[in-house]
Write a protein that holds these residues in place. Structure first.
Motif, PDB file in Angstrom:
ATOM      1  N   THR A  97      32.267  38.052  33.143  1.00 20.37           N
ATOM      2  CA  THR A  97      32.549  36.697  32.703  1.00 20.37           C
ATOM      3  C   THR A  97      31.303  36.040  32.122  1.00 20.37           C
ATOM      4  OG1 THR A  97      32.028  35.632  34.814  1.00 20.37           O
ATOM      5  CG2 THR A  97      34.243  36.541  34.551  1.00 20.37           C
ATOM      6  N   SER A  98      31.529  34.911  31.454  1.00 21.40           N
ATOM      7  CA  SER A  98      30.409  34.162  30.875  1.00 21.40           C
ATOM      8  C   SER A  98      29.597  33.440  31.936  1.00 21.40           C
ATOM      9  CB  SER A  98      30.940  33.151  29.850  1.00 21.40           C
ATOM     10  OG  SER A  98      31.893  32.298  30.439  1.00 21.40           O
ATOM     11  N   LYS A  99      30.044  33.494  33.191  1.00 18.37           N
ATOM     12  CA  LYS A  99      29.247  32.975  34.310  1.00 18.37           C
ATOM     13  C   LYS A  99      28.435  34.083  34.971  1.00 18.37           C
ATOM     14  CE  LYS A  99      32.214  29.024  35.305  1.00 18.37           C
ATOM     15  NZ  LYS A  99      32.988  28.280  36.324  1.00 18.37           N
ATOM     16  N   ASN A 100      28.318  35.197  34.240  1.00 17.40           N
ATOM     17  CA  ASN A 100      27.520  36.355  34.654  1.00 17.40           C
ATOM     18  C   ASN A 100      28.039  36.955  35.962  1.00 17.40           C
ATOM     19  OD1 ASN A 100      25.614  38.290  34.229  1.00 17.40           O
ATOM     20  ND2 ASN A 100      23.876  37.059  34.904  1.00 17.40           N
ATOM     21  N   GLU A 101      29.363  36.979  36.099  1.00 18.34           N
ATOM     22  CA  GLU A 101      29.987  37.662  37.234  1.00 18.34           C
ATOM     23  C   GLU A 101      30.627  38.943  36.734  1.00 18.34           C
ATOM     24  OE1 GLU A 101      33.481  37.029  40.614  1.00 18.34           O
ATOM     25  OE2 GLU A 101      33.341  35.695  38.881  1.00 18.34           O
ATOM     26  N   SER A 102      30.297  40.053  37.362  1.00 17.97           N
ATOM     27  CA  SER A 102      30.869  41.338  36.980  1.00 17.97           C
ATOM     28  C   SER A 102      31.686  41.897  38.128  1.00 17.97           C
ATOM     29  CB  SER A 102      29.769  42.329  36.588  1.00 17.97           C
ATOM     30  OG  SER A 102      28.903  42.575  37.685  1.00 17.97           O
ATOM     31  N   ILE A 103      32.813  42.521  37.791  1.00 16.63           N
ATOM     32  CA  ILE A 103      33.719  43.111  38.777  1.00 16.63           C
ATOM     33  C   ILE A 103      33.908  44.578  38.414  1.00 16.63           C
ATOM     34  CG2 ILE A 103      36.038  43.043  39.772  1.00 16.63           C
ATOM     35  CD1 ILE A 103      36.116  40.073  39.115  1.00 16.63           C
ATOM     36  N   CYS A 104      33.582  45.451  39.343  1.00 17.58           N
ATOM     37  CA  CYS A 104      33.706  46.883  39.094  1.00 17.58           C
ATOM     38  C   CYS A 104      35.178  47.295  39.041  1.00 17.58           C
ATOM     39  CB  CYS A 104      32.981  47.674  40.177  1.00 17.58           C
ATOM     40  SG  CYS A 104      31.197  47.429  40.182  1.00 17.58           S
ATOM     41  N   ARG A 105      35.407  48.395  38.377  1.00 21.50           N
ATOM     42  CA  ARG A 105      36.780  48.858  38.170  1.00 21.50           C
ATOM     43  C   ARG A 105      37.355  49.439  39.456  1.00 21.50           C
ATOM     44  NH1 ARG A 105      38.458  53.905  36.971  1.00 21.50           N
ATOM     45  NH2 ARG A 105      36.337  54.530  36.466  1.00 21.50           N
ATOM     46  N   PRO A 106      38.501  48.940  39.911  1.00 24.54           N
ATOM     47  CA  PRO A 106      39.164  49.532  41.082  1.00 24.54           C
ATOM     48  C   PRO A 106      39.821  50.862  40.704  1.00 24.54           C
ATOM     49  CG  PRO A 106      40.496  47.770  40.200  1.00 24.54           C
ATOM     50  CD  PRO A 106      39.232  47.774  39.397  1.00 24.54           C
ATOM     51  N   ARG A 107      39.990  51.726  41.680  1.00 25.17           N
ATOM     52  CA  ARG A 107      40.544  53.055  41.444  1.00 25.17           C
ATOM     53  C   ARG A 107      41.839  53.191  42.254  1.00 25.17           C
ATOM     54  NH1 ARG A 107      36.454  56.894  40.027  1.00 25.17           N
ATOM     55  NH2 ARG A 107      37.469  58.429  41.363  1.00 25.17           N
ATOM     56  N   PHE A 108      42.923  52.678  41.703  1.00 24.98           N
ATOM     57  CA  PHE A 108      44.193  52.696  42.424  1.00 24.98           C
ATOM     58  C   PHE A 108      44.755  54.119  42.490  1.00 24.98           C
ATOM     59  CE2 PHE A 108      43.924  48.578  40.178  1.00 24.98           C
ATOM     60  CZ  PHE A 108      43.811  47.758  41.285  1.00 24.98           C
ATOM     61  N   LEU A 109      44.896  54.745  41.337  1.00 28.92           N
ATOM     62  CA  LEU A 109      45.464  56.094  41.286  1.00 28.92           C
ATOM     63  C   LEU A 109      44.426  57.150  41.624  1.00 28.92           C
ATOM     64  CD1 LEU A 109      47.711  58.123  40.530  1.00 28.92           C
ATOM     65  CD2 LEU A 109      46.945  57.943  38.155  1.00 28.92           C
ATOM     66  N   LEU A 110      43.203  56.980  41.127  1.00 28.85           N
ATOM     67  CA  LEU A 110      42.198  58.023  41.281  1.00 28.85           C
ATOM     68  C   LEU A 110      41.792  58.226  42.737  1.00 28.85           C
ATOM     69  CD1 LEU A 110      39.976  57.197  38.180  1.00 28.85           C
ATOM     70  CD2 LEU A 110      41.783  58.896  38.383  1.00 28.85           C
ATOM     71  N   ASP A 111      41.836  57.174  43.544  1.00 28.02           N
ATOM     72  CA  ASP A 111      41.502  57.318  44.956  1.00 28.02           C
ATOM     73  C   ASP A 111      42.542  58.141  45.712  1.00 28.02           C
ATOM     74  OD1 ASP A 111      39.176  55.946  44.684  1.00 28.02           O
ATOM     75  OD2 ASP A 111      39.951  54.030  45.402  1.00 28.02           O
ATOM     76  N   LEU A 112      43.782  58.087  45.247  1.00 28.40           N
ATOM     77  CA  LEU A 112      44.862  58.821  45.918  1.00 28.40           C
ATOM     78  C   LEU A 112      45.315  60.037  45.122  1.00 28.40           C
ATOM     79  CD1 LEU A 112      46.984  55.758  47.071  1.00 28.40           C
ATOM     80  CD2 LEU A 112      45.488  57.149  48.477  1.00 28.40           C
ATOM     81  N   GLN A 113      44.516  60.416  44.140  1.00 24.88           N
ATOM     82  CA  GLN A 113      44.915  61.513  43.267  1.00 24.88           C
ATOM     83  C   GLN A 113      44.965  62.847  44.020  1.00 24.88           C
ATOM     84  OE1 GLN A 113      42.488  61.837  39.802  1.00 24.88           O
ATOM     85  NE2 GLN A 113      43.897  63.186  38.736  1.00 24.88           N
ATOM     86  N   GLY A 114      44.012  63.072  44.930  1.00 27.33           N
ATOM     87  CA  GLY A 114      44.017  64.310  45.700  1.00 27.33           C
ATOM     88  C   GLY A 114      45.258  64.444  46.555  1.00 27.33           C
ATOM     89  N   GLN A 115      45.657  63.346  47.190  1.00 30.69           N
ATOM     90  CA  GLN A 115      46.873  63.361  48.009  1.00 30.69           C
ATOM     91  C   GLN A 115      48.109  63.584  47.154  1.00 30.69           C
ATOM     92  OE1 GLN A 115      47.170  59.869  50.447  1.00 30.69           O
ATOM     93  NE2 GLN A 115      49.195  60.391  51.242  1.00 30.69           N
ATOM     94  N   LEU A 116      48.121  62.993  45.965  1.00 31.44           N
ATOM     95  CA  LEU A 116      49.258  63.157  45.062  1.00 31.44           C
ATOM     96  C   LEU A 116      49.356  64.598  44.562  1.00 31.44           C
ATOM     97  CD1 LEU A 116      51.552  61.688  43.580  1.00 31.44           C
ATOM     98  CD2 LEU A 116      49.932  61.197  41.742  1.00 31.44           C
ATOM     99  N   LYS A 117      48.214  65.214  44.223  1.00 32.47           N
ATOM    100  CA  LYS A 117      48.227  66.599  43.758  1.00 32.47           C
ATOM    101  C   LYS A 117      48.710  67.540  44.854  1.00 32.47           C
ATOM    102  CE  LYS A 117      44.709  66.567  40.126  1.00 32.47           C
ATOM    103  NZ  LYS A 117      43.392  67.107  39.712  1.00 32.47           N
ATOM    104  N   SER A 118      48.288  67.280  46.084  1.00 32.67           N
ATOM    105  CA  SER A 118      48.707  68.126  47.195  1.00 32.67           C
ATOM    106  C   SER A 118      50.223  68.078  47.381  1.00 32.67           C
ATOM    107  CB  SER A 118      47.998  67.679  48.474  1.00 32.67           C
ATOM    108  OG  SER A 118      48.442  68.410  49.587  1.00 32.67           O
ATOM    109  N   LEU A 119      50.796  66.876  47.290  1.00 34.58           N
ATOM    110  CA  LEU A 119      52.246  66.752  47.428  1.00 34.58           C
ATOM    111  C   LEU A 119      52.984  67.412  46.263  1.00 34.58           C
ATOM    112  CD1 LEU A 119      52.519  63.064  48.696  1.00 34.58           C
ATOM    113  CD2 LEU A 119      53.004  65.139  50.000  1.00 34.58           C
ATOM    114  N   GLN A 120      52.443  67.286  45.079  1.00 33.02           N
ATOM    115  CA  GLN A 120      53.095  67.895  43.917  1.00 33.02           C
ATOM    116  C   GLN A 120      53.031  69.423  43.978  1.00 33.02           C
ATOM    117  OE1 GLN A 120      50.956  65.857  40.828  1.00 33.02           O
ATOM    118  NE2 GLN A 120      52.562  64.306  40.572  1.00 33.02           N
TER     119      GLN A 120
END
Length: 411
Positions: free
Chosen positions: A210-233
């Motif tokens: 933002t223009s107030k010099n606030e930065s927010i890192c990217r959340p990992r919704f799918l990537l954090d659970l990707q290993g569990q999803l691959k195992s189930l698939q």
């Protein structure tokens, strides 16, 4: 009119759930029949005049009219006389299915893409009309279904009436999406000289700066659970299709996808409210989520769902009387926010902005957010009342510099 959607969890009894599943199956058959009838009519008009197809030919009389919405609704009424399966379903539910086919074709003709396809499964049905409020106590009364237990985690606001109910089958259970309506309208937010402003730059490493010099890192919704999803698939691949174990693993996969979707949606709403808390005017770059979803970082882009976030931000901003404006995204990282000079294209690994003209140095994303804020302020015609030294900057650059100084002072 003010329209809102409230989603509630419902718990149908065993016989009610069986009836709902049968209705969904009938809705799928009606949808595919109406879709096939329209496709056959169009294919019959595309045949060659001097030859026939090697596989089959669609022969429909030339005077046959196009099966539009009203024609198919009349056909539906006639089919009910000989088909008890259709008669068992509430009439307006099937009419909504015909309307869904018509809506899909109209959207295709308007956009030119997205040709309607046959459905393997339909997971929702719509009850479009109620004479009285169907919710009484902890029950919701659905036509031909009866009273179903509902969890009213929030009551219907005063002055609103339930216009329609959509019953949805998800992996976690059954839900009722109630569309409520009230008289009046919410006016669009209007920019004002006394409003505070906020510029937002979107990215991948830092999802928001933002223009107030606030930065927010990217959340990992799918990537954090990707290993569990691959195992189930992987487990699903080794199961016999439609077997009991195959259905169990399929349900686990569906529940995991639903969990990811809920986490993402909740985060979007929390982030939107957080941004609306900081200013009464928000300016965001006008990106193309579809184009971002095709690049090298397409998986990361689709994981955050930029398009869904911008829609939710617009909804929250209007609800909270915050003015939201999309500005041109071009050259935001190549423009100096201090003097307006184009500094040239930067490689992605260069994360610091440095202007050779005025010597202004800051984080690259922060500089882009300042430029976005300045473009937004200029677009709404807001001129800052602070004096700036006349150093040969043009009219547009001068107003840009004034907006920059005001945004810095606000911090």
């Amino acid at each position: 009119m003010i329209n809102l959607n409230f989603e509630y969890r419902i718990y149908p009894e065993l016989l009610q759930e069986q009836t709902l599943l049968e209705w969904l199956f009938v809705c799928k058959k009606v949808y595919n029949y109406c879709l096939g009838e329209r496709k056959d009519w169009m294919k019959s008009r595309k045949s060659w005049v001097d030859r026939c197809s090697l596989n089959r030919e669609y022969i429909i009389p030339a005077d046959t009219k196009y099966p539009d919405y009203y024609h198919q609704k009349r056909q539906l009424t006639e089919a009910k006389k000989t088909n008890p399966e259709l008669k068992a379903v509430q009439s307006q539910v099937l009419q909504e299915v015909v309307g869904k086919v018509d809506k899909a074709f109209r959207a295709f003709h308007q956009r030119g893409i997205g040709y309607p396809r046959f459905r393997k499964k339909i997971r929702s049905m719509v009850f479009p009309q109620f004479k009285t409020c169907p919710i009484v106590g902890d029950k919701i009364k659905l036509p031909k279904i009866g009273s179903v237990k509902i969890i009213l985690h929030r009551p219907i606001p005063e002055g609103f009436v339930v216009k329609q109910v959509q019953v949805v089958q998800k992996a976690s259970g059954w839900y009722a999406i109630c569309t409520i309506q009230s008289e009046g309208d919410i006016p669009n937010p209007i920019p004002d000289l006394s409003y505070s402003s906020l510029g937002i730059d979107l990215g991948f490493e830092k999802i928001i700066h933002t223009s107030k010099n606030e930065s927010i890192c990217r959340p990992r919704f799918l990537l954090d659970l990707q290993g569990q999803l691959k195992s189930l698939q992987r487990k699903l691949k080794n199961k016999e299709k439609s077997s009991a174990n195959w259905l169990k693993v399929s349900r686990k996969i569906a529940l995991l996808h639903e969990k990811i979707h809920r986490k993402r949606k909740q985060y979007h709403y929390e982030l939107s409210h957080h941004l609306c808390n900081q200013a009464k005017m928000i300016f965001i770059e006008d990106i193309s989520p579809k184009a971002w979803g095709k690049g090298l970082l397409r998986k990361h882009s689709l994981d955050f769902a930029f398009g869904a976030f911008m829609e939710i931000l617009a909804h929250v901003a209007k609800k909270r009387d915050v003015y939201l404006l999309k500005v041109n995204k071009d050259y935001t990282s190549q423009t100096c926010p201090n003097c307006g000079t184009l500094t040239g294209k930067k490689p992605l690994n260069e994360r610091v902005h440095h202007c050779s003209e005025c010597g202004f140095t800051c984080d690259r994303d922060y500089a882009s957010s300042l430029v976005i804020e300045q473009r937004g302020l200029i677009a709404v015609g807001q001129m800052v009342l602070q004096s700036v030294e006349d150093n040969g900057i043009g009219a547009v650059e001068k107003s840009t510099a004034r907006a920059t100084q005001r945004s810095r002072k606000a911090k």
